[in-house]
Design an enzyme around this catalytic site. Sequence first.
Site: not given
Length: 271
Positions: A49, A60
């Site tokens: 990824e 995040d």
Amino acid sequence: MNRIKQTFAALAEQGRKGLIPFITAGDPDPAKTVEFMHALAAGGADVIELGVPFSDPMADGPVIQRSSERALARGVTLKSVLADVKRFRETDPKTPVVLMGYANPIERMGVDAFAAEAHAAGVDGVLVVDYPPEEAGVFAEKMRAAQIDPIFLLAPTSTDERIADVGKIASGYVYYVSLKGVTGAGNLDVSSIAGKIPAIKSRVPVPVGVGFGIRDAETARAVAEVSDAVVIGSRLVQLLESAAPEGAAAALKTFIAELRAALDGAGNTAR
């Protein structure tokens, strides 16, 4: 059969679990991204990824937010990330690459243009954090038309209806977020994960990868016991944040090899 499907089919046949590491493209040095991707593959990654940096990475935590800021400050863009994938493909035609990021850079490029350029670069899947599945049908169709798997997130709070919505449009795999909140936060509750996976697998016809909160071989092995794959990101970004530049790729490879060994020792109880 595309690379992601081939990879998971081979893992299932071998009774092994997938290892999916995440790094942010361009961090800490844009010139090192392809080298880091090769280090991940050499260490035993099944899928890579690759994070596309964005100025407002709402899902995040601080570690990946900082990595996005550093990459953006060094001039990394969606186009430069695609160029990195193309360079990686020159010497690695097998390891699947999934881009993970946010809708804005894709929409600025144009979804059709992105699909064409991502396919040409050798991208296998794309996970857009802020595309809810109920609104992503057209996007998913365009990705599949370009032979790119649209990958979606599920969470502990996902309802049966949301899981079913994802099951209708997801391909490649789904990414189960094992914790509430942002990446890199909290402690894993494997029993809670184990309780949720059957409901997902009964409604979603693709493998289930589990991420958020996985930091070492022990937690990776525990999660692998109840899932098809383990996704690890914040810990790798931290490693790159602190490693000496000349030793960063070797450190990545060593850490991934440790996780690979742990996963290969895990039972195949999720099948």
